[in-house]
Design a protein around this motif. Structure first.
Motif, PDB file in Angstrom:
ATOM      1  N   LEU A 144     -25.275 -36.279  49.785  1.00  0.00           N
ATOM      2  CA  LEU A 144     -25.930 -37.424  50.423  1.00  0.00           C
ATOM      3  C   LEU A 144     -27.229 -37.017  51.106  1.00  0.00           C
ATOM      4  O   LEU A 144     -28.214 -37.767  51.069  1.00  0.00           O
ATOM      5  CB  LEU A 144     -24.982 -38.100  51.410  1.00  0.00           C
ATOM      6  CG  LEU A 144     -23.759 -38.774  50.772  1.00  0.00           C
ATOM      7  CD1 LEU A 144     -22.843 -39.338  51.852  1.00  0.00           C
ATOM      8  CD2 LEU A 144     -24.159 -39.833  49.776  1.00  0.00           C
ATOM      9  N   ALA A 145     -27.255 -35.839  51.701  1.00  0.00           N
ATOM     10  CA  ALA A 145     -28.494 -35.363  52.336  1.00  0.00           C
ATOM     11  C   ALA A 145     -29.580 -35.137  51.287  1.00  0.00           C
ATOM     12  O   ALA A 145     -30.742 -35.513  51.495  1.00  0.00           O
ATOM     13  CB  ALA A 145     -28.223 -34.082  53.118  1.00  0.00           C
ATOM     14  N   ALA A 146     -29.213 -34.541  50.152  1.00  0.00           N
ATOM     15  CA  ALA A 146     -30.194 -34.300  49.089  1.00  0.00           C
ATOM     16  C   ALA A 146     -30.699 -35.618  48.504  1.00  0.00           C
ATOM     17  O   ALA A 146     -31.903 -35.776  48.260  1.00  0.00           O
ATOM     18  CB  ALA A 146     -29.582 -33.432  47.991  1.00  0.00           C
ATOM     19  N   LEU A 147     -29.807 -36.584  48.299  1.00  0.00           N
ATOM     20  CA  LEU A 147     -30.229 -37.890  47.785  1.00  0.00           C
ATOM     21  C   LEU A 147     -31.120 -38.616  48.783  1.00  0.00           C
ATOM     22  O   LEU A 147     -32.113 -39.246  48.396  1.00  0.00           O
ATOM     23  CB  LEU A 147     -29.010 -38.750  47.430  1.00  0.00           C
ATOM     24  CG  LEU A 147     -28.215 -38.313  46.213  1.00  0.00           C
ATOM     25  CD1 LEU A 147     -26.971 -39.177  46.058  1.00  0.00           C
ATOM     26  CD2 LEU A 147     -29.062 -38.350  44.958  1.00  0.00           C
ATOM     27  N   SER A 148     -30.783 -38.524  50.057  1.00  0.00           N
ATOM     28  CA  SER A 148     -31.611 -39.156  51.084  1.00  0.00           C
ATOM     29  C   SER A 148     -33.000 -38.529  51.128  1.00  0.00           C
ATOM     30  O   SER A 148     -34.007 -39.230  51.249  1.00  0.00           O
ATOM     31  CB  SER A 148     -30.939 -39.046  52.453  1.00  0.00           C
ATOM     32  OG  SER A 148     -29.766 -39.812  52.476  1.00  0.00           O
ATOM     33  N   ALA A 149     -33.060 -37.205  51.016  1.00  0.00           N
ATOM     34  CA  ALA A 149     -34.363 -36.527  51.003  1.00  0.00           C
ATOM     35  C   ALA A 149     -35.166 -36.945  49.776  1.00  0.00           C
ATOM     36  O   ALA A 149     -36.364 -37.237  49.880  1.00  0.00           O
ATOM     37  CB  ALA A 149     -34.171 -35.013  51.025  1.00  0.00           C
ATOM     38  N   ALA A 150     -34.517 -37.022  48.618  1.00  0.00           N
ATOM     39  CA  ALA A 150     -35.212 -37.434  47.397  1.00  0.00           C
ATOM     40  C   ALA A 150     -35.750 -38.850  47.522  1.00  0.00           C
ATOM     41  O   ALA A 150     -36.892 -39.135  47.143  1.00  0.00           O
ATOM     42  CB  ALA A 150     -34.267 -37.330  46.195  1.00  0.00           C
ATOM     43  N   GLU A 151     -34.934 -39.740  48.077  1.00  0.00           N
ATOM     44  CA  GLU A 151     -35.341 -41.130  48.245  1.00  0.00           C
ATOM     45  C   GLU A 151     -36.546 -41.236  49.189  1.00  0.00           C
ATOM     46  O   GLU A 151     -37.490 -41.986  48.947  1.00  0.00           O
ATOM     47  CB  GLU A 151     -34.158 -41.949  48.761  1.00  0.00           C
ATOM     48  CG  GLU A 151     -34.384 -43.433  48.784  1.00  0.00           C
ATOM     49  CD  GLU A 151     -33.116 -44.200  49.176  1.00  0.00           C
ATOM     50  OE1 GLU A 151     -32.943 -45.289  48.623  1.00  0.00           O
ATOM     51  OE2 GLU A 151     -32.337 -43.715  50.017  1.00  0.00           O
ATOM     52  N   THR A 152     -36.526 -40.472  50.269  1.00  0.00           N
ATOM     53  CA  THR A 152     -37.632 -40.478  51.234  1.00  0.00           C
ATOM     54  C   THR A 152     -38.896 -39.907  50.619  1.00  0.00           C
ATOM     55  O   THR A 152     -39.990 -40.451  50.786  1.00  0.00           O
ATOM     56  CB  THR A 152     -37.250 -39.700  52.506  1.00  0.00           C
ATOM     57  OG1 THR A 152     -36.058 -40.272  53.060  1.00  0.00           O
ATOM     58  CG2 THR A 152     -38.356 -39.748  53.539  1.00  0.00           C
ATOM     59  N   LEU A 153     -38.764 -38.796  49.870  1.00  0.00           N
ATOM     60  CA  LEU A 153     -39.926 -38.225  49.191  1.00  0.00           C
ATOM     61  C   LEU A 153     -40.519 -39.197  48.185  1.00  0.00           C
ATOM     62  O   LEU A 153     -41.733 -39.339  48.075  1.00  0.00           O
ATOM     63  CB  LEU A 153     -39.531 -36.919  48.493  1.00  0.00           C
ATOM     64  CG  LEU A 153     -39.237 -35.736  49.403  1.00  0.00           C
ATOM     65  CD1 LEU A 153     -38.569 -34.617  48.608  1.00  0.00           C
ATOM     66  CD2 LEU A 153     -40.515 -35.240  50.065  1.00  0.00           C
ATOM     67  N   ASP A 154     -39.649 -39.909  47.473  1.00  0.00           N
ATOM     68  CA  ASP A 154     -40.130 -40.900  46.506  1.00  0.00           C
ATOM     69  C   ASP A 154     -40.861 -42.032  47.215  1.00  0.00           C
ATOM     70  O   ASP A 154     -41.905 -42.499  46.735  1.00  0.00           O
ATOM     71  CB  ASP A 154     -38.950 -41.437  45.679  1.00  0.00           C
ATOM     72  CG  ASP A 154     -39.407 -42.445  44.650  1.00  0.00           C
ATOM     73  OD1 ASP A 154     -40.333 -42.143  43.882  1.00  0.00           O
ATOM     74  OD2 ASP A 154     -38.841 -43.557  44.643  1.00  0.00           O
ATOM     75  N   ALA A 155     -40.328 -42.474  48.341  1.00  0.00           N
ATOM     76  CA  ALA A 155     -40.994 -43.537  49.105  1.00  0.00           C
ATOM     77  C   ALA A 155     -42.398 -43.093  49.506  1.00  0.00           C
ATOM     78  O   ALA A 155     -43.358 -43.863  49.415  1.00  0.00           O
ATOM     79  CB  ALA A 155     -40.179 -43.910  50.344  1.00  0.00           C
ATOM     80  N   GLY A 156     -42.518 -41.846  49.929  1.00  0.00           N
ATOM     81  CA  GLY A 156     -43.836 -41.324  50.307  1.00  0.00           C
ATOM     82  C   GLY A 156     -44.781 -41.262  49.122  1.00  0.00           C
ATOM     83  O   GLY A 156     -45.961 -41.617  49.238  1.00  0.00           O
ATOM     84  N   ALA A 157     -44.271 -40.846  47.983  1.00  0.00           N
ATOM     85  CA  ALA A 157     -45.106 -40.739  46.779  1.00  0.00           C
ATOM     86  C   ALA A 157     -45.560 -42.120  46.305  1.00  0.00           C
ATOM     87  O   ALA A 157     -46.657 -42.254  45.743  1.00  0.00           O
ATOM     88  CB  ALA A 157     -44.332 -40.029  45.671  1.00  0.00           C
ATOM     89  N   ARG A 158     -44.758 -43.134  46.513  1.00  0.00           N
ATOM     90  CA  ARG A 158     -45.095 -44.492  46.099  1.00  0.00           C
ATOM     91  C   ARG A 158     -45.931 -45.225  47.144  1.00  0.00           C
ATOM     92  O   ARG A 158     -46.371 -46.338  46.921  1.00  0.00           O
ATOM     93  CB  ARG A 158     -43.830 -45.323  45.836  1.00  0.00           C
ATOM     94  CG  ARG A 158     -43.097 -44.930  44.589  1.00  0.00           C
ATOM     95  CD  ARG A 158     -41.880 -45.802  44.315  1.00  0.00           C
ATOM     96  NE  ARG A 158     -40.828 -45.606  45.331  1.00  0.00           N
ATOM     97  CZ  ARG A 158     -40.483 -46.499  46.266  1.00  0.00           C
ATOM     98  NH1 ARG A 158     -41.089 -47.654  46.324  1.00  0.00           N
ATOM     99  NH2 ARG A 158     -39.530 -46.246  47.132  1.00  0.00           N
TER     100      ARG A 158
END
Length: 160
Positions: A144-158
């Protein structure tokens, strides 16, 4: 154990709160999402009571109190499938396979980004849990921590 998810990188205070309440013995809230006026469109996929009451937290913050499987399904439905065109149901329910497919999709024609690396890391953790190399509860928290980090990084990239 609540899971903190950050679906935007916006630093504005929230003006809208979406809270889904449940009547179960172990918890009274499924999740609480806070968004600012500019990002309120992100709340369209989240059901629950909408209000401005108690807002003022950071835009994009989700406190997720649901069980592991429901949080993973939320990541798959609301984020992984739109991002990488697949989810666990496309791999007979195999989360690791879905995460690896997401990694491969994101890296097919370019160098790995932080999002792709976090997906691949979550896949490795999921495989370690299945192999018994990581205890279930601790491993699930890492996924869940890795998925949350990925989701946050994607939000930043978008730019969200």
């Amino acid at each position: 154990m609540p899971v903190l998810r950050q679906i935007t990188t916006c630093t504005e205070p929230s003006t809208v709160v979406i809270e889904r309440r449940v009547r179960t013995r172990d918890r009274s809230v499924d999740y609480r999402l806070e968004v600012c006026r500019r990002h309120r469109w992100l709340a369209s996929n989240w059901t629950g009571r909408r209000s401005a009451e108690g807002s003022g937290g950071r835009c994009g913050t989700v406190m997720d109190y649901r069980p592991y499987a429901q949080i993973v399904q939320s990541h798959a439905d609301l984020w992984l499938r739109p991002l990488a065109a697949n989810g666990p149901e496309d791999h007979d329910g195999d989360l690791a396979a879905a995460l690896r497919a997401g990694f491969e999709f994101l890296t097919a024609h370019r160098e790995p980004t932080g999002v792709a690396i976090a997906l691949e890391h979550a896949a490795r953790i999921t495989e370690a849990i299945a192999a018994g190399a990581l205890p279930l509860v601790e491993g699930q928290a890492q996924v869940l921590a890795a998925l949350s980090a990925a989701e946050t990084l994607d939000a930043g990239a978008r730019g969200a």
